[in-house]
Enzyme design. Structure first.
Site, mmCIF file in Angstrom:
data_model
loop_
_atom_site.group_PDB
_atom_site.id
_atom_site.type_symbol
_atom_site.label_atom_id
_atom_site.label_comp_id
_atom_site.label_asym_id
_atom_site.label_seq_id
_atom_site.Cartn_x
_atom_site.Cartn_y
_atom_site.Cartn_z
ATOM 1 N N HIS A 341 0.826 -1.203 0.000
ATOM 2 C CA HIS A 341 0.000 0.000 0.000
ATOM 3 C C HIS A 341 0.860 1.252 0.000
ATOM 4 C CE1 HIS A 341 -3.062 2.927 1.504
ATOM 5 N NE2 HIS A 341 -3.826 2.220 0.693
ATOM 6 N N CYS A 342 1.978 1.199 0.698
ATOM 7 C CA CYS A 342 2.859 2.363 0.815
ATOM 8 C C CYS A 342 3.474 2.782 -0.515
ATOM 9 C CB CYS A 342 3.985 2.080 1.808
ATOM 10 S SG CYS A 342 3.440 1.575 3.448
ATOM 11 N N VAL A 343 3.640 1.845 -1.444
ATOM 12 C CA VAL A 343 4.313 2.171 -2.703
ATOM 13 C C VAL A 343 3.329 2.455 -3.834
ATOM 14 C CG1 VAL A 343 6.341 0.836 -2.041
ATOM 15 C CG2 VAL A 343 4.583 -0.244 -3.487
#
Length: 357
Positions: A341-343
């Site tokens: 999700h962070c990327v």
């Protein structure tokens, strides 16, 4: 701010390159990114930003339908440096350009300088021909907020009230900023996130909306783990909250993997930052299955080689029956400090980009 489970017109990622974040020159991370991008591109247009020196490799490794654009960055966390996209009732889309200071600036930020990352939102709005709101005086990362698309925003006190972000603002003032820029009507604050999450405990690693009125919460039953008490506190906050429509939230527990710790070999593959190592052998990483990405036809879930990998997929398949839930081995992304999700950063579906058409 639309929910992530709403239709997308695209997704943004940044090709990994930082050698003190990604081991062995980011080779393993790039392999994981390529697999992730390939899956997302099956149902939505993917834009990958790559440095000049990485452009040819990214273009060679990625599917032909993926858009690769040359754009400089300090690291590869698109969730936190790309715009937060909004839509209006007429179907127009705009981006919010938040201030970015590497998760804490000179107080407890993770690297310096961060000026290239702080320009990413503006550059992307220009490249996509999207108007933007200038909110660069307010420090916020996309991983610190989740929306249900109906006026409810999830966040954590540990992150948004941290001293390295907006120390001169009260909690009420921060809430007002979220209302003003996200169209929020209700802010639900969890006290904390995932143990040792170096983002000051982003919401996207611990809790996410799966539908209006429903969330998944990272969970452990191991009472000897420091994470257990953090989970209990977050569960209590969710169960005592109502969303913008007055609904009590239905909380689904998503088990955590056993603690994931970095190895000596992995540490040796990382460059130093200003003469100091960025990881130490045995350091616990903030591994969580909640850090998944909801694409138009898929839910892509981190996998860690843990006994709970398959259980997490099973739970999410019951919550997303119209999407294919797939796992991607993501340890090599996690070493950088975040996960799937962070990327990623979704671009919501819209009938038009600019109000003038």
């Amino acid at each position: 701010m639309p929910a992530e489970f709403s239709p997308h017109s695209g997704c943004i990622l940044i090709w990994p390159h930082r050698r003190d974040s990604w081991q062995n020159g980011a080779y393993a991370a790039r392999t994981a990114f390529a697999e992730l991008i390939s899956i997302i591109s099956r149902s939505e247009k993917v834009t990958v930003c790559a440095r000049f020196e990485d452009y040819d490799e990214a273009r060679r490794l990625l599917p032909a339908g993926v858009r690769v654009v040359e754009m400089s960055s300090d690291d590869s966390w698109a969730r936190d440096v790309a715009p937060t996209f909004l839509t209006d009732r007429n179907g127009a889309i705009r981006g919010v350009d938040w201030g970015f200071n590497a998760w804490g600036g000179l107080v407890d930020g993770l690297y310096f300088p961060w000026d290239k990352d702080n320009k990413m939102a503006r550059k992307l709005c220009d490249a996509l021909d999207v108007d933007s709101y200038d909110c660069r005086d307010f420090i916020l990362e996309g991983g610190s907020i989740h929306s249900d698309g109906e006026g409810t925003i999830l966040t954590t006190e540990a992150c948004l009230l941290s001293k390295g972000r907006n120390p001169d603002m009260t909690k009420d003032e921060i809430e007002e900023k979220l209302r003003q820029y996200l169209g929020a009507e209700k802010i639900i604050w969890l006290p904390c996130g995932i143990y040792r999450d170096e983002t000051n405990e982003h919401i996207d690693n611990v809790c996410a909306f799966t539908a209006p009125g429903e969330v998944v919460l990272a969970w452990t039953d191991d009472q000897s783990d420091p994470q257990y008490e953090m989970c209990v506190r977050s569960k209590s906050a969710l169960e005592n909250a109502a969303d913008a429509k007055g609904r009590k939230l239905k909380v689904h527990k998503l088990p955590l993997p056993k603690p994931v710790c970095i190895t000596k070999e992995e540490c040796e593959g990382l460059d130093d930052l200003n003469g100091e190592p960025t990881r130490t052998q045995g350091e616990r990483l903030a591994a969580s299955y909640v850090n998944f990405y909801i694409a138009n036809k898929h839910v892509i879930v981190p996998q860690f080689g843990d006994e709970n990998d398959s259980r997490a997929l099973e739970i999410l398949r019951t919550l997303f029956p119209t999407r294919e839930v797939v796992g991607v081995y993501a340890r090599d992304i996690l070493i950088g400090g975040g996960n799937i999700h962070c990327v990623t950063q979704q671009i919501p579906n819209a009938r038009q980009f600019r109000k003038d058409g």
